[in-house]
Design a protein around this motif. Structure first.
Motif, mmCIF file in Angstrom:
data_model
loop_
_atom_site.group_PDB
_atom_site.id
_atom_site.type_symbol
_atom_site.label_atom_id
_atom_site.label_comp_id
_atom_site.label_asym_id
_atom_site.label_seq_id
_atom_site.Cartn_x
_atom_site.Cartn_y
_atom_site.Cartn_z
ATOM 1 N N ARG A 78 0.768 -1.242 0.000
ATOM 2 C CA ARG A 78 0.000 0.000 0.000
ATOM 3 C C ARG A 78 0.803 1.299 0.000
ATOM 4 O O ARG A 78 0.278 2.347 -0.336
ATOM 5 C CB ARG A 78 -0.971 0.003 1.180
ATOM 6 N N CYS A 79 2.046 1.280 0.422
ATOM 7 C CA CYS A 79 2.792 2.535 0.491
ATOM 8 C C CYS A 79 4.258 2.313 0.099
ATOM 9 O O CYS A 79 4.757 1.195 0.178
ATOM 10 C CB CYS A 79 2.698 3.138 1.893
ATOM 11 N N PRO A 80 4.938 3.383 -0.313
ATOM 12 C CA PRO A 80 6.365 3.256 -0.643
ATOM 13 C C PRO A 80 7.190 3.025 0.622
ATOM 14 O O PRO A 80 6.823 3.474 1.702
ATOM 15 C CB PRO A 80 6.703 4.596 -1.298
ATOM 16 N N LEU A 81 8.308 2.331 0.460
ATOM 17 C CA LEU A 81 9.179 1.983 1.584
ATOM 18 C C LEU A 81 10.614 2.407 1.276
ATOM 19 O O LEU A 81 11.104 2.211 0.162
ATOM 20 C CB LEU A 81 9.135 0.471 1.823
ATOM 21 N N ARG A 82 11.291 2.970 2.254
ATOM 22 C CA ARG A 82 12.695 3.359 2.084
ATOM 23 C C ARG A 82 13.560 2.106 1.949
ATOM 24 O O ARG A 82 13.308 1.093 2.603
ATOM 25 C CB ARG A 82 13.181 4.173 3.280
ATOM 26 N N VAL A 83 14.595 2.208 1.117
ATOM 27 C CA VAL A 83 15.488 1.069 0.921
ATOM 28 C C VAL A 83 16.910 1.568 0.684
ATOM 29 O O VAL A 83 17.137 2.553 -0.008
ATOM 30 C CB VAL A 83 15.012 0.174 -0.252
ATOM 31 N N ARG A 84 17.854 0.867 1.302
ATOM 32 C CA ARG A 84 19.271 1.123 1.041
ATOM 33 C C ARG A 84 19.669 0.228 -0.122
ATOM 34 O O ARG A 84 19.316 -0.951 -0.164
ATOM 35 C CB ARG A 84 20.093 0.836 2.287
ATOM 36 N N HIS A 85 20.401 0.784 -1.057
ATOM 37 C CA HIS A 85 20.725 0.048 -2.278
ATOM 38 C C HIS A 85 22.113 0.430 -2.772
ATOM 39 O O HIS A 85 22.689 1.441 -2.349
ATOM 40 C CB HIS A 85 19.677 0.353 -3.371
ATOM 41 N N ALA A 86 22.637 -0.386 -3.661
ATOM 42 C CA ALA A 86 23.890 -0.103 -4.348
ATOM 43 C C ALA A 86 23.835 -0.817 -5.689
ATOM 44 O O ALA A 86 23.252 -1.896 -5.802
ATOM 45 C CB ALA A 86 25.082 -0.603 -3.536
ATOM 46 N N THR A 87 24.413 -0.192 -6.682
ATOM 47 C CA THR A 87 24.422 -0.793 -8.010
ATOM 48 C C THR A 87 25.855 -1.150 -8.353
ATOM 49 O O THR A 87 26.735 -0.288 -8.358
ATOM 50 C CB THR A 87 23.831 0.175 -9.046
ATOM 51 N N GLY A 88 26.064 -2.414 -8.650
ATOM 52 C CA GLY A 88 27.391 -2.896 -8.981
ATOM 53 C C GLY A 88 27.746 -2.665 -10.437
ATOM 54 O O GLY A 88 27.053 -1.955 -11.168
ATOM 55 N N THR A 89 28.789 -3.305 -10.865
ATOM 56 C CA THR A 89 29.303 -3.102 -12.219
ATOM 57 C C THR A 89 28.358 -3.596 -13.303
ATOM 58 O O THR A 89 28.419 -3.118 -14.429
ATOM 59 C CB THR A 89 30.667 -3.802 -12.377
ATOM 60 N N ASP A 90 27.460 -4.530 -12.979
ATOM 61 C CA ASP A 90 26.541 -5.048 -13.995
ATOM 62 C C ASP A 90 25.302 -4.174 -14.174
ATOM 63 O O ASP A 90 24.486 -4.410 -15.061
ATOM 64 C CB ASP A 90 26.124 -6.482 -13.677
ATOM 65 N N GLY A 91 25.128 -3.149 -13.339
ATOM 66 C CA GLY A 91 23.996 -2.233 -13.461
ATOM 67 C C GLY A 91 22.736 -2.656 -12.736
ATOM 68 O O GLY A 91 21.779 -1.898 -12.664
ATOM 69 N N GLN A 92 22.709 -3.872 -12.195
ATOM 70 C CA GLN A 92 21.524 -4.352 -11.478
ATOM 71 C C GLN A 92 21.630 -3.922 -10.020
ATOM 72 O O GLN A 92 22.591 -4.262 -9.335
ATOM 73 C CB GLN A 92 21.410 -5.882 -11.564
ATOM 74 N N PRO A 93 20.658 -3.152 -9.515
ATOM 75 C CA PRO A 93 20.710 -2.711 -8.121
ATOM 76 C C PRO A 93 20.592 -3.876 -7.135
ATOM 77 O O PRO A 93 19.896 -4.862 -7.397
ATOM 78 C CB PRO A 93 19.491 -1.796 -7.989
ATOM 79 N N LEU A 94 21.276 -3.725 -6.019
ATOM 80 C CA LEU A 94 21.171 -4.650 -4.898
ATOM 81 C C LEU A 94 20.466 -3.909 -3.775
ATOM 82 O O LEU A 94 20.774 -2.741 -3.506
ATOM 83 C CB LEU A 94 22.560 -5.102 -4.450
ATOM 84 N N LEU A 95 19.524 -4.563 -3.129
ATOM 85 C CA LEU A 95 18.728 -3.958 -2.068
ATOM 86 C C LEU A 95 19.076 -4.623 -0.751
ATOM 87 O O LEU A 95 19.039 -5.851 -0.649
ATOM 88 C CB LEU A 95 17.237 -4.143 -2.346
ATOM 89 N N LEU A 96 19.415 -3.837 0.267
ATOM 90 C CA LEU A 96 19.739 -4.356 1.595
ATOM 91 C C LEU A 96 18.499 -4.213 2.467
ATOM 92 O O LEU A 96 18.026 -3.103 2.714
ATOM 93 C CB LEU A 96 20.916 -3.586 2.207
ATOM 94 N N VAL A 97 17.955 -5.356 2.922
ATOM 95 C CA VAL A 97 16.664 -5.381 3.597
ATOM 96 C C VAL A 97 16.783 -6.091 4.942
ATOM 97 O O VAL A 97 17.343 -7.191 5.011
ATOM 98 C CB VAL A 97 15.620 -6.108 2.708
ATOM 99 N N HIS A 98 16.250 -5.480 5.998
ATOM 100 C CA HIS A 98 16.198 -6.131 7.305
ATOM 101 C C HIS A 98 15.113 -7.204 7.261
ATOM 102 O O HIS A 98 14.018 -6.967 6.756
ATOM 103 C CB HIS A 98 15.896 -5.113 8.416
ATOM 104 N N GLU A 99 15.418 -8.375 7.780
ATOM 105 C CA GLU A 99 14.505 -9.528 7.719
ATOM 106 C C GLU A 99 13.143 -9.280 8.345
ATOM 107 O O GLU A 99 12.159 -9.869 7.936
ATOM 108 C CB GLU A 99 15.151 -10.745 8.399
#
Length: 150
Positions: free
Chosen positions: A27-48
């Motif tokens: 239902r709503c947007p959520l903040r996310v920490r991310h980083a994009t590596g050399t392949d261009g695909q973002p990685l999302l760091l999520v607390h379990e």
């Protein structure tokens, strides 16, 4: 000479700016920490034990979840990366944590596999907005572009 829209998009996606996840069915947007590596695909760091972890849990009989990662920058506008988020485990998660740390070194990366999880966003669509203009960036151009340095 001005940088290409693909280079601007790759720069905004690096992970130095906080992102917002818009997840299908949530239902709503959520903040996310991310980083994009050399392949261009973002990685999302999520607390379990977060709303984002619950939102990214795939439906039964599915292995990924549709989502949009948006990143705002006062000078360059807004970036939207649409695609499919897939949870990473084992050796793949460890390798992704190292790649994430090379771009955005966060202490919570030490908890990957325990209280934190990494997801990879397989990008299917890239849009960049600045003022009144909206640019659809070719995904292959985005993936091949290098972030702007300096």
């Amino acid at each position: 000479m001005y940088p290409s829209p693909a280079a601007v998009a790759r720069t905004m996606a690096t992970g130095r700016l906080l992102g917002t996840a818009h997840v299908r069915g949530y239902r709503c947007p959520l903040r996310v920490r991310h980083a994009t590596g050399t392949d261009g695909q973002p990685l999302l760091l999520v607390h379990e034990h977060s709303h984002l972890a619950a939102a990214l849990r795939p439906e039964p009989d599915e292995s990924d979840t549709g989502m949009i990662l948006s990143v705002d920058h006062r000078e360059h506008g807004r970036l939207w990366l649409s695609g499919w988020a897939t949870r990473l485990d084992g050796a793949e998660a460890r390798a992704a944590a190292c790649e994430f740390a090379a771009v955005n070194p966060l202490p919570d990366l030490l908890g990957v596999g325990e209280e934190h999880t990494l997801y990879r966003l397989d990008v299917a669509e890239v849009r960049l907005a600045h003022g009144d203009s909206l640019v659809d960036v070719d995904v292959d151009e985005y993936l091949a572009a290098a972030p702007i340095r300096g």
